[in-house]
Each structure stands twice: as C-alpha cells, then as structure tokens.
Design a protein around this motif. Structure first.
Motif, PDB file in Angstrom:
ATOM      1  N   LEU A 376       0.890  -1.253  -0.009  1.00 50.39           N
ATOM      2  CA  LEU A 376       0.107  -0.055   0.068  1.00 50.39           C
ATOM      3  C   LEU A 376       0.805   1.070   0.032  1.00 50.39           C
ATOM      4  CD1 LEU A 376      -2.621  -0.965   2.465  1.00 50.39           C
ATOM      5  CD2 LEU A 376      -3.151  -0.543   0.183  1.00 50.39           C
ATOM      6  N   ARG A 377       2.040   1.206   0.743  1.00 48.37           N
ATOM      7  CA  ARG A 377       2.863   2.331   0.713  1.00 48.37           C
ATOM      8  C   ARG A 377       3.346   2.366  -0.757  1.00 48.37           C
ATOM      9  NH1 ARG A 377       8.078   2.369   0.246  1.00 48.37           N
ATOM     10  NH2 ARG A 377       8.227   0.099   0.441  1.00 48.37           N
ATOM     11  N   ARG A 378       3.769   1.558  -1.342  1.00 51.43           N
ATOM     12  CA  ARG A 378       4.503   1.428  -2.700  1.00 51.43           C
ATOM     13  C   ARG A 378       3.458   2.023  -3.899  1.00 51.43           C
ATOM     14  NH1 ARG A 378       7.470  -4.214  -3.270  1.00 51.43           N
ATOM     15  NH2 ARG A 378       7.999  -3.195  -5.257  1.00 51.43           N
ATOM     16  N   VAL A 379       2.106   1.903  -3.602  1.00 49.14           N
ATOM     17  CA  VAL A 379       1.395   2.363  -4.564  1.00 49.14           C
ATOM     18  C   VAL A 379       0.510   3.826  -4.097  1.00 49.14           C
ATOM     19  CG1 VAL A 379       0.626  -0.022  -5.373  1.00 49.14           C
ATOM     20  CG2 VAL A 379      -0.859   1.248  -3.457  1.00 49.14           C
ATOM     21  N   GLY A 380       1.335   4.281  -3.032  1.00 49.52           N
ATOM     22  CA  GLY A 380       0.756   5.891  -2.506  1.00 49.52           C
ATOM     23  C   GLY A 380      -0.397   5.799  -1.803  1.00 49.52           C
ATOM     24  N   ARG A 381      -1.017   4.717  -1.226  1.00 50.21           N
ATOM     25  CA  ARG A 381      -2.323   4.593  -0.192  1.00 50.21           C
ATOM     26  C   ARG A 381      -1.762   4.683   1.178  1.00 50.21           C
ATOM     27  NH1 ARG A 381      -5.281  -0.495  -3.230  1.00 50.21           N
ATOM     28  NH2 ARG A 381      -6.461  -0.148  -1.368  1.00 50.21           N
ATOM     29  N   SER A 382      -1.233   5.748   1.342  1.00 51.74           N
ATOM     30  CA  SER A 382      -0.512   6.098   2.878  1.00 51.74           C
ATOM     31  C   SER A 382      -1.576   5.707   4.077  1.00 51.74           C
ATOM     32  CB  SER A 382       0.026   7.418   2.928  1.00 51.74           C
ATOM     33  OG  SER A 382       1.039   7.683   2.077  1.00 51.74           O
ATOM     34  N   ASP A 383      -2.725   6.278   3.965  1.00 51.57           N
ATOM     35  CA  ASP A 383      -3.670   6.150   4.903  1.00 51.57           C
ATOM     36  C   ASP A 383      -3.800   4.641   5.326  1.00 51.57           C
ATOM     37  OD1 ASP A 383      -3.470   8.972   5.564  1.00 51.57           O
ATOM     38  OD2 ASP A 383      -5.585   9.037   4.519  1.00 51.57           O
ATOM     39  N   GLU A 384      -4.233   3.844   4.331  1.00 55.60           N
ATOM     40  CA  GLU A 384      -4.516   2.596   4.484  1.00 55.60           C
ATOM     41  C   GLU A 384      -3.057   1.571   4.859  1.00 55.60           C
ATOM     42  OE1 GLU A 384      -7.274   0.873   1.127  1.00 55.60           O
ATOM     43  OE2 GLU A 384      -6.447   2.545   0.283  1.00 55.60           O
ATOM     44  N   SER A 385      -2.109   2.281   4.249  1.00 54.69           N
ATOM     45  CA  SER A 385      -0.754   1.593   4.695  1.00 54.69           C
ATOM     46  C   SER A 385      -0.348   1.782   6.286  1.00 54.69           C
ATOM     47  CB  SER A 385       0.372   2.105   3.753  1.00 54.69           C
ATOM     48  OG  SER A 385       1.580   1.430   4.316  1.00 54.69           O
ATOM     49  N   ARG A 386      -0.832   2.990   6.694  1.00 49.82           N
ATOM     50  CA  ARG A 386      -0.567   3.341   8.099  1.00 49.82           C
ATOM     51  C   ARG A 386      -1.481   2.235   8.905  1.00 49.82           C
ATOM     52  NH1 ARG A 386      -1.145   8.164   7.683  1.00 49.82           N
ATOM     53  NH2 ARG A 386       0.945   8.606   7.592  1.00 49.82           N
ATOM     54  N   THR A 387      -2.889   2.017   8.555  1.00 46.43           N
ATOM     55  CA  THR A 387      -3.581   1.281   9.350  1.00 46.43           C
ATOM     56  C   THR A 387      -2.982  -0.246   9.306  1.00 46.43           C
ATOM     57  OG1 THR A 387      -5.484   2.552   8.754  1.00 46.43           O
ATOM     58  CG2 THR A 387      -6.107   0.390   9.573  1.00 46.43           C
ATOM     59  N   ALA A 388      -2.621  -0.465   8.175  1.00 46.68           N
ATOM     60  CA  ALA A 388      -2.062  -1.910   7.944  1.00 46.68           C
ATOM     61  C   ALA A 388      -0.614  -2.063   8.872  1.00 46.68           C
ATOM     62  CB  ALA A 388      -1.694  -2.341   6.662  1.00 46.68           C
ATOM     63  N   TYR A 389      -0.011  -1.037   9.058  1.00 45.74           N
ATOM     64  CA  TYR A 389       1.004  -1.276   9.833  1.00 45.74           C
ATOM     65  C   TYR A 389       0.716  -1.306  11.364  1.00 45.74           C
ATOM     66  CZ  TYR A 389       4.852  -0.170   6.509  1.00 45.74           C
ATOM     67  OH  TYR A 389       6.003  -0.534   5.359  1.00 45.74           O
ATOM     68  N   ASP A 390      -0.097  -0.626  11.764  1.00 45.61           N
ATOM     69  CA  ASP A 390      -0.652  -0.566  13.104  1.00 45.61           C
ATOM     70  C   ASP A 390      -1.235  -2.214  13.440  1.00 45.61           C
ATOM     71  OD1 ASP A 390      -0.163   2.117  13.550  1.00 45.61           O
ATOM     72  OD2 ASP A 390      -2.142   2.720  13.126  1.00 45.61           O
ATOM     73  N   ARG A 391      -1.988  -2.498  12.396  1.00 40.37           N
ATOM     74  CA  ARG A 391      -2.432  -4.197  12.854  1.00 40.37           C
ATOM     75  C   ARG A 391      -1.255  -4.970  12.976  1.00 40.37           C
ATOM     76  NH1 ARG A 391      -5.762  -7.401  15.264  1.00 40.37           N
ATOM     77  NH2 ARG A 391      -6.365  -8.938  13.920  1.00 40.37           N
ATOM     78  N   ALA A 392      -0.329  -4.906  12.189  1.00 39.29           N
ATOM     79  CA  ALA A 392       1.010  -5.647  12.115  1.00 39.29           C
ATOM     80  C   ALA A 392       1.723  -5.579  13.374  1.00 39.29           C
ATOM     81  CB  ALA A 392       1.919  -5.410  10.649  1.00 39.29           C
ATOM     82  N   ILE A 393       1.798  -4.273  13.766  1.00 33.47           N
ATOM     83  CA  ILE A 393       2.611  -3.912  14.983  1.00 33.47           C
ATOM     84  C   ILE A 393       1.957  -4.558  16.241  1.00 33.47           C
ATOM     85  CG2 ILE A 393       3.283  -2.126  16.701  1.00 33.47           C
ATOM     86  CD1 ILE A 393       3.781  -0.531  14.122  1.00 33.47           C
TER      87      ILE A 393
END
Length: 414
Positions: A376-393
């Motif tokens: 998601l970070r690589r395709v520029g969808r930063s908000d969704e990427s941040r949510t996914a990182y939070d879930r991974a952490i």
C-alpha cells in the motif's frame, strides 16, 4: 574474571539442558506429563538454591539428579501407580540405559516418539515443540495461527492419547521412521523458525533454538542421507541461519533481506547449503523423486543467497519456484510469499490484488499485514498503509520486528 551469576547460569542451563532433560526423563519413566513436570520442578529448585549455594560445577548433572528425585517422589506419593513406582525405584541408581535401534540421540528420539502416527500431524508437532523446544503454549499457538486455548487443549489431548495408547518410550525401529518423518521434519523446522524470529520475549533471535534445529537436521541427514526432504530441510536452515548476524541492527531493529550487509553473511554455511541444493537438483535430474516443500524452499533461499546484491536477485526464478511450491503446499502463507515475490517481478499493484484475497484466512497473521502495508505504501495509499502497519505491530511479538514496522509506519507521508 568472574563467572556467570546464578540467574545467568539458570537461563543458560534452561537453553542447553531442557530438551535433553525432558527426553531422558520421558525414556526413564514412560510418562510425558511426569517428565515435563519433574524437569520444571528441578529448574524451580535451581532458582531457589543456586543463588544461595552457588552454581554447581555440572549444572546438567545437578538438574538431572534433582529432576529424577522429584519424579520418584511424585510417584511415591501416588499410591495408585505402584507399577511405575517400582520401575522408578529400579532406575533410581542412575544406571545408564543402553540405546538400541537406529536413532541414538536422546532428543531426536523424543521427536520420533512424539511424532507417533496415532496422533494427528498438528498434535505431533505441537507436542514436540512443547517438550523438546521448551516453547510456551502461546508461542506454539502463534506458529500454528490458532488461539492459545485451542493449542493448550491440543497438547493435553496428545499427551492423553499417547498414555491411553500405551505408546512405548523406545527408540523407533527402522520401519517406524518413514511414517513419522513428515512430522519430525515439521517439528525441526518450526523449532528453527522460532529461533530465527522469536514470537515473544526480549530476544529477537534465539540462537539456541536455531542451533538445536540444525543439530537435529544434521543427525537426521546422517540417519537418512538419501531422503530428499531431509537434505532440503538442512539446506534451508543453513542458508537461512547464514544471515543471522546481519538480520538485526545495532539499534535492535530487524533488517530486511534487501537491506542486509551481504558481507556479514556466513559464507561457510552458504557454501554448504548451496552444495546440498545442487546435490538434490542432480538427484532429481537423474530420475529421483520430484522436489518436496523443503527442497523448493531451500532452492528459493539459494537464489537469494547466490545474488551478489539485492538488485541482482532473479525474481523470475523465485516466482517460478513458488509456483512449483504451491503445487506441493498450497497454503495461504506460501501464497502470501509468492505474492511478495510477484511485487518485485511485476509491480505492487498485481501483488496487492493477490494479497487482498488472503485477508479472511490471514487476518490474524502479522506478516500478512506487514506485507500489505508495504505494498500500500508503494502504490501511494498512505492512510491504508498506516492502518495496516498498526495492525501488524499489534500482532507482532518480536521486538526487532515491531521496531522496524514502527519506523516504516512513521516514515509515511501525512
């Protein structure tokens, strides 16, 4: 130079002696619950006595003697177990039991005993991880992607089934080995994986577990030199462990494969692993059995470790190997890893579409959310990427991995 503190000595003894101690007690008394409980009681006694009396010259021998006495005392208190009480008395003089059969290593024997065909494959693996690897129920549950309560019940039922079936605590015969081999390989690989990236605790890597898994793998290859999956597993572990010193930064953060200092990799282990992979390729080419799961995973790692730099990795070959692996093991985790490789070959958009299809199955798996966050970070969808990182952490239990994921999340643009 002062010696280790009592606490350090106990921690080291637990790492080095737990599996051997449980294996010896299980063979001596024929009871897995008794073996595990007596071993645990011996370590409790060490915690109480070593700080006061000093660390014994031979901690392993002290623990063995103490655990044996604890087991005998327990049997004496249980009057309805007269038969086992008598057996314990006969063995209380510490007379060594002569090994017979094809498997002479005590810990490897325990693996084969716990991998009895009377148990479901999941139960065989879980039970051996508990007894041999000394892993907690929570750590094993994480490896299986199931709730901790489910894993606790699974282990309890496995012990009960072994007891009810009167499974003998002897070394397996040569005819027993083939039907137990799949479970044994799975056990050794999961022990290795827990050491490669610990699911919990303060230490991101547990070298004691990776070293033990490789030791067992070498013993198994000596026992079964022509078994392709045995050779494949050993090659896989060697090629993975070769990167150990480069996998965590000085700041305690996980270093991903593409960012690792390849000059820090253990070239001796890599050379040995590559030689084993080439051996299996030659055997298959000569008409041998098609490669199985561990041989294909070893081949994938051989491609990674053969490249002089991350940008030189042959991703088309890796994707092709994952395609073959899916034919052997179509698990969601294999499909996840294939999708990650596809991102390097065909771009993140196509990979992201594949990963999204795995959401329902892998929602509780931290690596799924970490991979999705990166795409998601690589395709520029930063908000969704941040949510996914939070879930991974939230799901990750490894401190080095959490530190890496948090840094990547914090680098996202708002």
């Amino acid at each position: 130079m002062t010696g280790p503190t009592a606490e350090q000595a106990i921690a080291r003894a637990h790492h080095e002696e737990w599996a051997r101690l449980v294996a010896g007690l299980a063979r001596r008394f024929g009871d897995l619950d008794l073996a595990e409980d007596a071993a645990a009681e011996a370590y409790v006694a060490a915690v109480e006595r070593w700080p006061r009396d000093g660390v014994p010259p031979n901690p392993g021998a002290w623990l063995t003697t103490t655990a044996t006495r604890k087991a005998i005392d327990r049997l004496r208190r249980e009057s309805h177990r007269d038969g086992k009480h008598q057996a314990a008395q006969m063995l209380s003089d510490d007379t060594p039991v002569e090994p017979t059969g094809p498997v002479e290593d005590e810990r490897l024997r325990l693996v084969f005993i716990c991998c009895h065909p009377a148990l479901a494959i999941e139960a065989r693996v879980a039970l051996t991880l508990r007894l041999l690897g000394g892993l907690t129920v929570a750590e094993i549950a994480h490896a299986f992607l199931v709730p901790e309560t489910t894993m606790a019940r699974r282990i309890t039922r496995a012990k009960a089934k072994i007891k009810a079936a009167h499974v003998p605590y002897r070394m397996p015969s040569a005819t027993d080995i083939p039907e137990r081999l799949a479970g044994v390989l799975a056990v050794i690989y999961l022990i290795f994986n827990e050491g490669y990236l610990a699911t919990a605790g303060d230490d991101p890597l547990r070298a004691d577990l990776t070293d033990e898994a490789i030791r067992l793998g070498r013993l198994l290859r000596t026992l079964l030199p022509d078994e392709g999956e045995v050779t494949g597993l050993l090659a896989l572990m060697l090629l993975s462990d070769a990167r150990r010193t480069a996998r965590v930064s000085h700041a305690g953060e996980l270093v991903t494969l593409d960012e690792q200092d390849r000059g820090a990799w253990d070239q001796t282990l890599i050379s040995e692993g590559h030689a084993l992979v080439r051996e299996r390729i030659a055997a298959v080419a000569a008409g041998g059995e098609p490669p199985g799961r561990y041989q294909l995973l070893a081949a994938i790692n051989a491609v990674h470790t053969d490249a002089p730099s991350a940008r030189d990795i042959d991703w088309s070959q890796i994707v092709a190997l994952y395609d073959r692996l899916i034919g052997v093991d179509p698990s969601p985790i294999v499909r996840l890893n294939r999708a990650i490789a596809v991102a390097e070959l065909d771009g993140p958009d196509m990979s992201l579409a594949e990963i999204e299809r795995l959401h329902e199955t892998l929602d509780g798996y931290h690596a799924y959310h970490a991979a999705r966050a990166d795409l998601l970070r690589r395709v520029g969808r930063s908000d969704e990427s941040r949510t996914a990182y939070d879930r991974a952490i939230q799901l990750a239990g490894n401190p080095a991995e959490r530190a890496y994921l948090a840094r990547r999340r914090d680098q996202l643009a708002w």
